[in-house]
Design an enzyme around this catalytic site. Structure first.
Site, PDB file in Angstrom:
ATOM      1  N   ILE A 298       0.836  -1.203   0.000  1.00  0.00           N
ATOM      2  CA  ILE A 298       0.000   0.000   0.000  1.00  0.00           C
ATOM      3  C   ILE A 298       0.876   1.262   0.000  1.00  0.00           C
ATOM      4  O   ILE A 298       0.593   2.230  -0.705  1.00  0.00           O
ATOM      5  CB  ILE A 298      -0.949  -0.030   1.222  1.00  0.00           C
ATOM      6  CG1 ILE A 298      -1.942  -1.200   1.075  1.00  0.00           C
ATOM      7  CG2 ILE A 298      -1.691   1.287   1.373  1.00  0.00           C
ATOM      8  CD1 ILE A 298      -2.813  -1.462   2.309  1.00  0.00           C
TER       9      ILE A 298
ATOM     10  N   LYS B  38      -1.292 -13.932  16.890  1.00  0.00           N
ATOM     11  CA  LYS B  38      -1.448 -15.070  17.821  1.00  0.00           C
ATOM     12  C   LYS B  38      -2.642 -14.726  18.696  1.00  0.00           C
ATOM     13  O   LYS B  38      -2.877 -13.544  18.961  1.00  0.00           O
ATOM     14  CB  LYS B  38      -0.238 -15.217  18.762  1.00  0.00           C
ATOM     15  CG  LYS B  38       0.978 -15.882  18.174  1.00  0.00           C
ATOM     16  CD  LYS B  38       0.885 -17.389  18.220  1.00  0.00           C
ATOM     17  CE  LYS B  38       2.138 -17.972  17.551  1.00  0.00           C
ATOM     18  NZ  LYS B  38       1.871 -19.116  16.717  1.00  0.00           N
TER      19      LYS B  38
ATOM     20  N   TYR C 199      -2.718  -6.215  17.080  1.00  0.00           N
ATOM     21  CA  TYR C 199      -2.918  -5.403  15.867  1.00  0.00           C
ATOM     22  C   TYR C 199      -4.184  -4.538  15.990  1.00  0.00           C
ATOM     23  O   TYR C 199      -4.166  -3.339  15.711  1.00  0.00           O
ATOM     24  CB  TYR C 199      -3.028  -6.358  14.674  1.00  0.00           C
ATOM     25  CG  TYR C 199      -3.144  -5.698  13.327  1.00  0.00           C
ATOM     26  CD1 TYR C 199      -2.037  -5.081  12.740  1.00  0.00           C
ATOM     27  CD2 TYR C 199      -4.347  -5.698  12.627  1.00  0.00           C
ATOM     28  CE1 TYR C 199      -2.135  -4.494  11.482  1.00  0.00           C
ATOM     29  CE2 TYR C 199      -4.460  -5.116  11.377  1.00  0.00           C
ATOM     30  CZ  TYR C 199      -3.353  -4.518  10.809  1.00  0.00           C
ATOM     31  OH  TYR C 199      -3.452  -3.937   9.563  1.00  0.00           O
TER      32      TYR C 199
ATOM     33  N   LYS D  47      -4.551  -0.512  15.924  1.00  0.00           N
ATOM     34  CA  LYS D  47      -5.299   0.180  14.863  1.00  0.00           C
ATOM     35  C   LYS D  47      -6.489   0.962  15.434  1.00  0.00           C
ATOM     36  O   LYS D  47      -6.851   2.020  14.912  1.00  0.00           O
ATOM     37  CB  LYS D  47      -5.747  -0.827  13.802  1.00  0.00           C
ATOM     38  CG  LYS D  47      -4.587  -1.451  13.031  1.00  0.00           C
ATOM     39  CD  LYS D  47      -3.753  -0.395  12.314  1.00  0.00           C
ATOM     40  CE  LYS D  47      -2.711  -1.005  11.380  1.00  0.00           C
ATOM     41  NZ  LYS D  47      -1.923   0.018  10.673  1.00  0.00           N
TER      42      LYS D  47
HETATM   43  P1  NAD Z   1       3.384  -4.487   3.920  1.00  0.00           P
HETATM   44  O1  NAD Z   1       3.873  -5.429   4.948  1.00  0.00           O
HETATM   45  O2  NAD Z   1       3.357  -4.960   2.491  1.00  0.00           O
HETATM   46  O3  NAD Z   1       4.227  -3.120   3.977  1.00  0.00           O
HETATM   47  C1  NAD Z   1       4.502  -2.453   5.190  1.00  0.00           C
HETATM   48  C2  NAD Z   1       5.792  -1.683   5.039  1.00  0.00           C
HETATM   49  O4  NAD Z   1       6.079  -1.056   6.303  1.00  0.00           O
HETATM   50  C3  NAD Z   1       6.996  -2.587   4.707  1.00  0.00           C
HETATM   51  O5  NAD Z   1       7.685  -2.097   3.585  1.00  0.00           O
HETATM   52  C4  NAD Z   1       7.827  -2.537   5.970  1.00  0.00           C
HETATM   53  O6  NAD Z   1       9.224  -2.672   5.739  1.00  0.00           O
HETATM   54  C5  NAD Z   1       7.467  -1.150   6.532  1.00  0.00           C
HETATM   55  N1  NAD Z   1       7.804  -1.090   7.962  1.00  0.00           N
HETATM   56  C6  NAD Z   1       7.523  -2.012   8.908  1.00  0.00           C
HETATM   57  N2  NAD Z   1       8.087  -1.663  10.079  1.00  0.00           N
HETATM   58  C7  NAD Z   1       8.728  -0.485   9.883  1.00  0.00           C
HETATM   59  C8  NAD Z   1       9.516   0.364  10.694  1.00  0.00           C
HETATM   60  N3  NAD Z   1       9.772   0.049  11.979  1.00  0.00           N
HETATM   61  N4  NAD Z   1      10.034   1.478  10.162  1.00  0.00           N
HETATM   62  C9  NAD Z   1       9.813   1.793   8.862  1.00  0.00           C
HETATM   63  N5  NAD Z   1       9.083   1.013   8.021  1.00  0.00           N
HETATM   64  C10 NAD Z   1       8.557  -0.107   8.528  1.00  0.00           C
HETATM   65  O7  NAD Z   1       1.937  -4.021   4.382  1.00  0.00           O
HETATM   66  P2  NAD Z   1       0.687  -3.449   3.549  1.00  0.00           P
HETATM   67  O8  NAD Z   1      -0.268  -4.560   3.332  1.00  0.00           O
HETATM   68  O9  NAD Z   1       1.135  -2.637   2.386  1.00  0.00           O
HETATM   69  O10 NAD Z   1       0.041  -2.508   4.680  1.00  0.00           O
HETATM   70  C11 NAD Z   1       0.318  -1.124   4.790  1.00  0.00           C
HETATM   71  C12 NAD Z   1      -0.503  -0.555   5.928  1.00  0.00           C
HETATM   72  O11 NAD Z   1      -1.882  -0.843   5.705  1.00  0.00           O
HETATM   73  C13 NAD Z   1      -0.172  -1.148   7.296  1.00  0.00           C
HETATM   74  O12 NAD Z   1      -0.271  -0.141   8.291  1.00  0.00           O
HETATM   75  C14 NAD Z   1      -1.256  -2.190   7.489  1.00  0.00           C
HETATM   76  O13 NAD Z   1      -1.484  -2.471   8.842  1.00  0.00           O
HETATM   77  C15 NAD Z   1      -2.435  -1.499   6.842  1.00  0.00           C
HETATM   78  N6  NAD Z   1      -3.505  -2.405   6.405  1.00  0.00           N
HETATM   79  C16 NAD Z   1      -3.318  -3.319   5.412  1.00  0.00           C
HETATM   80  C17 NAD Z   1      -4.363  -4.149   5.023  1.00  0.00           C
HETATM   81  C18 NAD Z   1      -4.232  -5.150   3.903  1.00  0.00           C
HETATM   82  O14 NAD Z   1      -5.225  -5.820   3.580  1.00  0.00           O
HETATM   83  N7  NAD Z   1      -3.080  -5.299   3.273  1.00  0.00           N
HETATM   84  C19 NAD Z   1      -5.595  -4.059   5.664  1.00  0.00           C
HETATM   85  C20 NAD Z   1      -5.751  -3.124   6.688  1.00  0.00           C
HETATM   86  C21 NAD Z   1      -4.697  -2.295   7.036  1.00  0.00           C
END
Ligand code: NAD
Length: 446
Positions: free
Chosen positions: A217, A294, A352, A356
């Site tokens: 995202i 978990k 989580y 959130k």
């Molecule tokens: P993803 O795991 O593909 O990407 C997350 C990115 O955050 C990664 O590149 C990671 O390296 C970076 N990151 C993690 N810890 C970090 C840190 N300490 N410092 C800097 N960067 C860090 O996840 P995604 O699916 O693209 O999700 C992006 C956001 O959307 C997240 O906040 C996630 O919780 C939220 N989200 C995603 C979904 C989904 O369906 N994919 C649904 C609801 C919410």
């Protein structure tokens, strides 16, 4: 991970099988491409007697090049049905909703739009009007579930005196930018919002920081903010190296390697922004996030601490230092990324969901504090989005996530990114403290 079922359902044979067996029918959603018109056809605008919004909204849409008609015809396919419900002041008046929507319920095109305009219950004259205005949520959410075929349905409460600042929201909701946003309640506050010089490049001249930008995202947010004219700083952990550099290059922006959970990370980020020629930052998107699932009985401390640390404490610490040091410029935008898990809760995700829900709390508690500084803070709450995070899910859960929503499919990273770009627009200056789900109206977290 490709959604093979959706591809099949949209093939010649698939369409027949899906229809005969009554299976979920995921339509191909109309998504925005640069140069697209706002609405893909005429928009029917109705109003309950005494409504205060139909006239300014008609003018605003006509100026934006949208074809607005005020008398409906059963033979026309409409791109959108918009109803000004601000004239409804008691429960008897709710009949105006039925009178407007009943005749045209089958007249919307695929990926059509329903938008109901109201007055937020807390801004009404008294309990009868507040009750009637609160009722609008039930109608809009039900239409989102009934109409199908990619139709979205939203309720937009516009504060008295906020009529002129509705344009960015109406453009977003009518266009393919909001393809996966449905069943939402949006609040637009009073006051004027400056129209961008060019609606195709509303973020021109703005500097945006996107955390967690190396993939998923975050990578899409960086690309969409750049498409809309912003200069982008793409931030991710040092280990994200090449992927981060690629995202930054594609966005013609800069890469910044930083682990946001490091003790000195907020101070280093503030130092980096203070040293830049821009004199701060205009748009901060807290997208970095992790899951460590978990059940609470089986969870160890490190899973709890790391998830709260990345998803909630890091955005808090970054906001605190940037605001204390005046590094978020006037007209600034902060956008958090929550999740429907933070609204509905989720088995195996106490850590989580806590983090959130905390993001939502952060937005709601900070918004009033920033109002006097011309800075807004809002959040998106994604549902099931097709990314590496959801590709890791077990098949059964993944299929449930994809189908249990009004679009019968998962969203794409770009759907979240477009919603963030709408919050970031100068035209959204009076939108603050909102949480908008990007979940195709998921059954979770209603
Ligand atoms: P993803 O795991 O593909 O990407 C997350 C990115 O955050 C990664 O590149 C990671 O390296 C970076 N990151 C993690 N810890 C970090 C840190 N300490 N410092 C800097 N960067 C860090 O996840 P995604 O699916 O693209 O999700 C992006 C956001 O959307 C997240 O906040 C996630 O919780 C939220 N989200 C995603 C979904 C989904 O369906 N994919 C649904 C609801 C919410």
């Amino acid at each position: 991970m490709a959604d093979r079922y959706a591809n099949f359902a949209n093939s010649g044979l698939g369409r027949t099988v899906v229809k005969r067996l009554g299976l979920p029918d995921p339509p191909r959603l109309r998504r925005y491409r640069p140069g697209d018109t706002i609405a893909a056809g005429p928009v029917l605008l109705g109003a309950a007697p005494g409504g205060r919004l139909a006239e300014p909204v008609a003018k605003l849409l006509e100026n934006a090049g949208v074809g607005v008609v005020e008398t409906g015809s059963a033979d026309t396919r409409y791109a959108a049905l918009i109803f000004d419900a601000t004239g409804i002041t008691d429960s008897a008046g709710l009949r105006a909703l039925f009178d407007f929507f009943h005749p045209y319920a089958r007249s919307l095109s695929v990926s059509g739009r329903v938008i109901v305009l109201g007055t937020a219950p807390e801004a009404t004259a008294g309990p009868k009007e507040a009750t009637a205005q609160r009722s609008l949520e039930g109608l809009t959410r039900s239409i989102g579930k009934e109409f199908g075929r990619g139709v979205t349905s939203q309720l937009v409460y516009i504060a008295p005196g906020g009529e002129q600042s509705a344009e960015s929201t109406l453009r977003f909701l009518l266009s393919g930018r909001s393809a996966y946003v449905s069943g939402q309640v949006i609040r637009i506050g009073a006051g004027d919002a400056p129209a961008p010089a060019d609606w195709e490049k509303p973020l021109a001249g703005k500097l945006a920081l996107v955390t967690g930008a190396a993939r998923g995202i975050g990578a899409s947010i960086a690309a969409i903010l750049a498409r809309d004219g912003a200069e982008v700083i793409a931030l991710d952990v040092p280990g994200a190296g090449d992927a981060l550099a690629d995202v930054a290059n594609r966005a013609k922006g800069r890469a910044l390697q930083l682990d946001l959970t490091a003790d000195d990370a907020p101070a280093r980020l503030a130092g980096y922004l203070a040293a830049g020629a821009h004199g701060g930052i205009d748009i901060v998107v807290h997208n970095a996030g992790i899951t460590r699932d978990k059940t609470v009985a089986k969870m160890d401390e490190s899973r709890w601490d790391s998830v709260i640390g990345v998803n909630l404490t890091a955005p808090e610490r970054v906001n605190d230092i940037l605001l204390e040091q005046g590094l978020i410029r006037s007209g600034g935008r902060i956008v958090g990324v929550a999740s429907i898990a933070g609204i509905a809760g989720n088995r195996g995700q106490t850590n989580y969901a806590t983090s959130k829900a905390g993001v939502i709390g952060l937005v709601q508690s900070t918004a009033p504090l920033l109002a006097g500084r011309q800075i807004t803070i809002n959040a998106v709450a994604p549902g099931f989005i097709e990314t590496a995070m959801t590709a890791k899910m077990p098949l059964g859960l993944r299929e449930a996530g994809r189908r249990l929503n009004s679009m019968s499919q998962g969203g794409l990273p770009v759907d979240v990114a477009e919603t963030i770009a709408w919050f970031a627009s100068p035209g959204s200056a009076t939108i603050t403290g909102n949480v908008v789900r990007v979940c195709g109206q998921s059954l979770l977290g209603a």
